[in-house]
Write a protein that holds these residues in place. Structure first.
Motif, PDB file in Angstrom:
ATOM      1  N   GLU A  74       0.816  -1.105  -0.060  1.00 47.97           N
ATOM      2  CA  GLU A  74       0.031  -0.011   0.027  1.00 47.97           C
ATOM      3  C   GLU A  74       0.869   1.251  -0.099  1.00 47.97           C
ATOM      4  O   GLU A  74       1.784   1.370   0.809  1.00 47.97           O
ATOM      5  CB  GLU A  74      -0.866   0.059   1.368  1.00 47.97           C
ATOM      6  N   PHE A  75       0.520   2.399  -0.985  1.00 48.29           N
ATOM      7  CA  PHE A  75       1.631   3.388  -0.979  1.00 48.29           C
ATOM      8  C   PHE A  75       0.558   4.743  -0.566  1.00 48.29           C
ATOM      9  O   PHE A  75       0.999   5.585  -0.618  1.00 48.29           O
ATOM     10  CB  PHE A  75       1.924   3.472  -2.306  1.00 48.29           C
ATOM     11  N   LEU A  76      -0.499   4.384   0.155  1.00 52.60           N
ATOM     12  CA  LEU A  76      -1.463   5.587   0.447  1.00 52.60           C
ATOM     13  C   LEU A  76      -0.496   6.358   1.621  1.00 52.60           C
ATOM     14  O   LEU A  76       0.174   5.735   2.581  1.00 52.60           O
ATOM     15  CB  LEU A  76      -2.555   5.060   1.048  1.00 52.60           C
ATOM     16  N   GLU A 104      -0.994   8.928   5.005  1.00 50.01           N
ATOM     17  CA  GLU A 104      -2.038   9.151   5.839  1.00 50.01           C
ATOM     18  C   GLU A 104      -2.183  10.734   5.695  1.00 50.01           C
ATOM     19  O   GLU A 104      -1.486  11.607   5.236  1.00 50.01           O
ATOM     20  CB  GLU A 104      -1.653   9.139   7.209  1.00 50.01           C
ATOM     21  N   LYS A 133       8.514  -1.536  -2.071  1.00 50.33           N
ATOM     22  CA  LYS A 133       7.759  -0.862  -1.070  1.00 50.33           C
ATOM     23  C   LYS A 133       8.789  -0.183  -0.236  1.00 50.33           C
ATOM     24  O   LYS A 133       8.976   0.882   0.281  1.00 50.33           O
ATOM     25  CB  LYS A 133       6.875  -1.751  -0.434  1.00 50.33           C
ATOM     26  N   PHE A 153       7.982  16.669  -2.046  1.00 47.52           N
ATOM     27  CA  PHE A 153       8.719  16.011  -0.827  1.00 47.52           C
ATOM     28  C   PHE A 153      10.154  16.777  -0.528  1.00 47.52           C
ATOM     29  O   PHE A 153      11.039  16.083  -0.257  1.00 47.52           O
ATOM     30  CB  PHE A 153       8.851  14.719  -1.085  1.00 47.52           C
ATOM     31  N   LYS A 190      10.032  19.474   1.630  1.00 49.99           N
ATOM     32  CA  LYS A 190       9.859  20.537   2.801  1.00 49.99           C
ATOM     33  C   LYS A 190      10.729  20.268   3.973  1.00 49.99           C
ATOM     34  O   LYS A 190      10.626  19.166   4.595  1.00 49.99           O
ATOM     35  CB  LYS A 190       8.422  20.514   3.188  1.00 49.99           C
ATOM     36  N   SER A 240      11.635  20.104   7.704  1.00 48.69           N
ATOM     37  CA  SER A 240      10.682  20.093   8.778  1.00 48.69           C
ATOM     38  C   SER A 240      11.602  19.654  10.033  1.00 48.69           C
ATOM     39  O   SER A 240      12.815  19.571  10.099  1.00 48.69           O
ATOM     40  CB  SER A 240       9.922  18.934   8.653  1.00 48.69           C
ATOM     41  N   PHE A 275      10.898  13.946  10.163  1.00 46.95           N
ATOM     42  CA  PHE A 275       9.798  13.145   9.586  1.00 46.95           C
ATOM     43  C   PHE A 275       9.311  12.020  10.639  1.00 46.95           C
ATOM     44  O   PHE A 275      10.187  11.581  11.414  1.00 46.95           O
ATOM     45  CB  PHE A 275      10.199  12.388   8.234  1.00 46.95           C
ATOM     46  N   GLY A 276       8.071  11.987  10.420  1.00 47.93           N
ATOM     47  CA  GLY A 276       7.764  10.848  11.649  1.00 47.93           C
ATOM     48  C   GLY A 276       6.794   9.710  10.959  1.00 47.93           C
ATOM     49  O   GLY A 276       6.919   9.507   9.459  1.00 47.93           O
ATOM     50  N   PHE A 323       8.505   5.372   7.683  1.00 50.63           N
ATOM     51  CA  PHE A 323       9.562   5.774   7.309  1.00 50.63           C
ATOM     52  C   PHE A 323      10.804   4.802   7.965  1.00 50.63           C
ATOM     53  O   PHE A 323      11.694   4.048   7.512  1.00 50.63           O
ATOM     54  CB  PHE A 323       9.897   7.222   7.019  1.00 50.63           C
ATOM     55  N   PHE A 350       1.919  13.336  13.358  1.00 49.67           N
ATOM     56  CA  PHE A 350       3.232  13.327  12.732  1.00 49.67           C
ATOM     57  C   PHE A 350       3.074  14.045  11.429  1.00 49.67           C
ATOM     58  O   PHE A 350       4.132  14.350  10.962  1.00 49.67           O
ATOM     59  CB  PHE A 350       3.562  11.900  12.739  1.00 49.67           C
ATOM     60  N   LYS A 351       1.869  14.372  11.081  1.00 46.58           N
ATOM     61  CA  LYS A 351       1.694  15.291   9.863  1.00 46.58           C
ATOM     62  C   LYS A 351       0.008  15.829   9.925  1.00 46.58           C
ATOM     63  O   LYS A 351      -0.530  15.325  10.996  1.00 46.58           O
ATOM     64  CB  LYS A 351       1.801  14.698   8.455  1.00 46.58           C
ATOM     65  N   ARG A 355       7.780  23.819  10.929  1.00 48.18           N
ATOM     66  CA  ARG A 355       6.971  23.412   9.728  1.00 48.18           C
ATOM     67  C   ARG A 355       7.144  24.660   8.632  1.00 48.18           C
ATOM     68  O   ARG A 355       6.724  24.478   7.513  1.00 48.18           O
ATOM     69  CB  ARG A 355       5.642  22.920   9.870  1.00 48.18           C
TER      70      ARG A 355
HETATM   71  C1  UDX Z   1       4.582   7.390   3.878  1.00 49.06           C
HETATM   72  C2  UDX Z   1       4.498   7.060   2.488  1.00 49.06           C
HETATM   73  O1  UDX Z   1       4.561   8.633   1.723  1.00 49.06           O
HETATM   74  C3  UDX Z   1       3.544   6.376   1.633  1.00 49.06           C
HETATM   75  O2  UDX Z   1       3.660   6.342   0.312  1.00 49.06           O
HETATM   76  C4  UDX Z   1       3.521   4.825   2.495  1.00 49.06           C
HETATM   77  O3  UDX Z   1       2.496   4.123   1.932  1.00 49.06           O
HETATM   78  C5  UDX Z   1       3.586   5.226   3.837  1.00 49.06           C
HETATM   79  O4  UDX Z   1       4.563   6.203   4.234  1.00 49.06           O
HETATM   80  P1  UDX Z   1       3.036   8.759   5.440  1.00 49.06           P
HETATM   81  O5  UDX Z   1       4.060   8.448   6.452  1.00 49.06           O
HETATM   82  O6  UDX Z   1       1.643   8.374   5.745  1.00 49.06           O
HETATM   83  O7  UDX Z   1       3.379   7.873   4.096  1.00 49.06           O
HETATM   84  O8  UDX Z   1       2.945  10.278   5.188  1.00 49.06           O
HETATM   85  P2  UDX Z   1       4.087  11.242   4.497  1.00 49.06           P
HETATM   86  O9  UDX Z   1       3.289  12.092   3.869  1.00 49.06           O
HETATM   87  O10 UDX Z   1       4.887  10.297   3.671  1.00 49.06           O
HETATM   88  O11 UDX Z   1       4.816  11.945   5.492  1.00 49.06           O
HETATM   89  C6  UDX Z   1       5.700  11.315   6.560  1.00 49.06           C
HETATM   90  C7  UDX Z   1       6.633  12.068   7.198  1.00 49.06           C
HETATM   91  O12 UDX Z   1       7.527  13.140   6.471  1.00 49.06           O
HETATM   92  C8  UDX Z   1       5.518  13.203   7.956  1.00 49.06           C
HETATM   93  O13 UDX Z   1       6.031  13.548   9.390  1.00 49.06           O
HETATM   94  C9  UDX Z   1       5.656  14.476   7.118  1.00 49.06           C
HETATM   95  O14 UDX Z   1       5.275  15.749   8.058  1.00 49.06           O
HETATM   96  C10 UDX Z   1       7.213  14.350   6.845  1.00 49.06           C
HETATM   97  N1  UDX Z   1       7.829  15.242   5.684  1.00 49.06           N
HETATM   98  C11 UDX Z   1       7.194  14.745   4.363  1.00 49.06           C
HETATM   99  C12 UDX Z   1       8.529  16.338   5.606  1.00 49.06           C
HETATM  100  O15 UDX Z   1       9.014  16.611   6.605  1.00 49.06           O
HETATM  101  N2  UDX Z   1       8.497  17.071   4.417  1.00 49.06           N
HETATM  102  C13 UDX Z   1       8.084  16.860   3.136  1.00 49.06           C
HETATM  103  O16 UDX Z   1       8.476  17.230   2.269  1.00 49.06           O
HETATM  104  C14 UDX Z   1       7.280  15.458   3.109  1.00 49.06           C
END
Ligand code: UDX
Ligand code: UDX
Ligand code: ADP
Length: 463
Positions: free
Chosen positions: A162-164, A166, A221, A266, A268, A270, A273-274, A278, A339-340, A443
């Motif tokens: 799954e690539f969705l 949140e 994945k 991607f 930004k 910050s 990441f959380g 990841f 986390f976002k 952020r």
């Molecule tokens: C991620 C993948 O994007 C998704 O494809 C996979 O299925 C699951 O893991 P997710 O963890 O839900 O999804 O959110 P994502 O939008 O990837 O953000 C992850 C973290 O990175 C967040 O804490 C977000 O705030 C941070 N982030 C993202 C940044 O700090 N800067 C960016 O430019 C993008």
């Protein structure tokens, strides 16, 4: 095989939204989502769709459309397995907290339990689909359990990661960049792959449905998540350099993003990441590389995590330093804990680690997050086991209103990029705070010039 009944084991952030969308788009398929957690299932069945356990924009509408029609939530795992032709496994695969691979490898005990349960219950041939993020070669382990402990029925194992993301789960599911399906390369494997392709083809065009062998799918994945996380650590590394040199990381990100080979998404900078994926997936990749003796590969990817931990620690250090090297007994207001934005998920959120650091410095933290409950925040802190639960409860106060959280604070830290934070009456907040009033924008979402003109001392990331 024409699929008319699907079962999904695990009603979490992946299983819940994914099955809701499959049910909405395939009214001819009965979809049953099962979970051991009775409360979770009761919440999914709450008559008010606003009370479902996962907050995702657009999800409650889809659930209310399909629930009771062809979407069901249940704790009767055996019955759902027995009835379904296709079983998705969407249980959690946290990083191991014990034994070999502790802190690195994925803990597969929930997956194994599922496989054993499927083997015990199944009386007809089944297609089993890995939906959880798993280490490469997990499908093989599942197959071995199914083939050796089952009732002699045939199982086909597919990997369908799954690539969705949140916060945008529904949009990502409705309009995916691609659907990836890995399966055996023999005839039975291909038939199983085709049955799953047919499910997705109800709303996804065929050119976006990619089929591969099982291992390519599993590794893709992990690789996708590692690349995405690497971009964030890369821009965050540049943010520290920008702070030293007078460059602005937002300008740098814009300039490099216009190179079509790099792309604008991607990038930004910050507070770090959380999220549940990841860190877990990279640690897992590092562990797999090491287990094959590929130390350079392992070290390369591990650096992405080292950089991310550094970025979180750097943020809390900066708060302490700027507040004259002490935050003891000072009130620091956190805006955001998730986390976002647009999710109530807090797994691995930077806010947890920043709060933990600041509480070690004896700060008093007051938090406001539009979607995260007080209990969740406290249990996140307790989970770190840095201090007693009682100490956490006296150090962290939770408010259901940002203005209250910021009142009498010495500093505000933005931990999540919720849109509403940009729309506040910042003059009113300024007037209620101790002076000088500091803002640490983890952020880069607020307007620095405007805040400075009010009187705030503004600190962003990478400028
Ligand atoms: C991620 C993948 O994007 C998704 O494809 C996979 O299925 C699951 O893991 P997710 O963890 O839900 O999804 O959110 P994502 O939008 O990837 O953000 C992850 C973290 O990175 C967040 O804490 C977000 O705030 C941070 N982030 C993202 C940044 O700090 N800067 C960016 O430019 C993008
Ligand atoms: C690079 C930058 O692309 C360019 O923007 C900058 O102005 C100068 O440096 P150049 O070194 O001329 O340009 O070529 P580039 O196409 O970037 O290739 C660099 C090396 O990377 C080559 O050895 C190429 O074979 C290799 N490469 C490139 C790969 O191994 N894989 C790839 O996918 C792309
Ligand atoms: P994810 O983000 O991967 O969806 P979650 O933790 O949100 O992870 O959801 C996983 C769900 O799987 C949890 O609700 C958990 O109770 C459920 N689960 C774990 N093991 C089993 C099992 N053997 N049978 C049924 N449900 C399970």
């Amino acid at each position: 095989m024409k699929i008319t009944k699907i079962c999904c084991i695990g009603a979490g952030y992946v299983g819940g939204p994914t099955m809701a969308v499959i049910a909405q788009k395939c009214p001819h398929i009965q979809v049953t989502v099962v979970d051991l957690n009775e409360q979770r299932i009761a919440d999914w069945n709450d008559p008010n769709p606003e009370n479902i356990p996962i907050y995702e924009p657009g999800l409650s509408e889809i659930v209310s459309e399909a629930r009771g029609r062809n979407l069901f939530f249940s704790t009767d795992v055996d019955k759902a397995i027995d009835e379904a032709q296709m079983i998705f496994i969407s249980v959690n695969t946290p990083t191991k907290t014990y034994g070999k691979g502790k802190g690195m490898a994925a803990d597969l005990k929930y997956i194994e339990l599922c496989a054993r349960q499927i083997a015990r219950v199944a009386k007809q041939n089944k297609i089993v689909v890995e939906k959880s993020t798993l280490p490469v070669r997990t499908a093989e382990a599942i197959k071995s359990i199914l083939d050796n402990t089952g009732n002699g029925v045939q199982f086909q194992i597919l990997s369908n990661p799954e690539f969705l993301a949140e916060g945008t789960a529904v949009a990502d599911l409705l309009n995916p960049d691609r659907i990836l399906i890995g399966g055996d390369t023999n005839q039975e494997g291909e038939e199983a792959i085709n049955s799953l392709v047919d499910v997705y083809a109800n709303w996804v065009s065929k050119d976006r449905i990619l089929t591969t062998n099982v291992w390519s799918s599993e590794l893709s994945k992990l690789t996708a998540n590692a690349f995405l996380a690497q971009r964030i650590s890369s821009i965050n590394a540049m943010s520290e350099l920008c702070e030293k040199t007078g460059a602005d990381v937002n300008e740098v990100a814009k300039a490099i993003g216009m190179d079509s080979r790099i792309g604008p998404k991607f990038l930004k900078a910050s507070v770090g990441f959380g999220g549940s994926c990841f860190q877990k997936d990279i640690l897992n990749l590092v562990y797999i590389a090491k287990s094959y003796g590929l130390n350079e590969v392992a070290d390369y990817w591990e650096q992405v995590i080292i950089m991310n931990d550094h970025q979180k620690r750097r943020f809390s250090n900066k708060i302490v330093q700027t507040l004259y090297n002490t935050v003891a007994d000072k009130k620091i207001a956190f805006l955001g804990w998730a986390f976002k934005k647009d999710t109530n998920d807090t797994r691995e959120s930077a806010a947890i680690y920043v709060a933990d650091d600041l509480i070690n410095e004896q700060a008093k933290i007051s938090v406001y997050d539009p979607k995260v409950s007080k209990n969740k925040m406290l249990s996140d802190l307790d989970y770190l086991e840095t201090r007693t639960g009682e100490e956490n409860r006296s150090a962290l106060n939770v408010f259901d209103n940002a203005y209250e959280a910021c009142k009498d604070a010495h500093a505000i830290a933005i931990l999540t990029e919720w849109d509403e934070f940009t729309m506040y009456d910042w003059k009113k907040i300024y007037d209620s705070m101790h002076k000088p009033a500091f803002i640490f924008d983890g952020r880069n979402i607020l307007n620095a010039k405007q805040l400075e003109s009010i009187g705030f001392v503004y600190n962003g990331i990478g400028s």
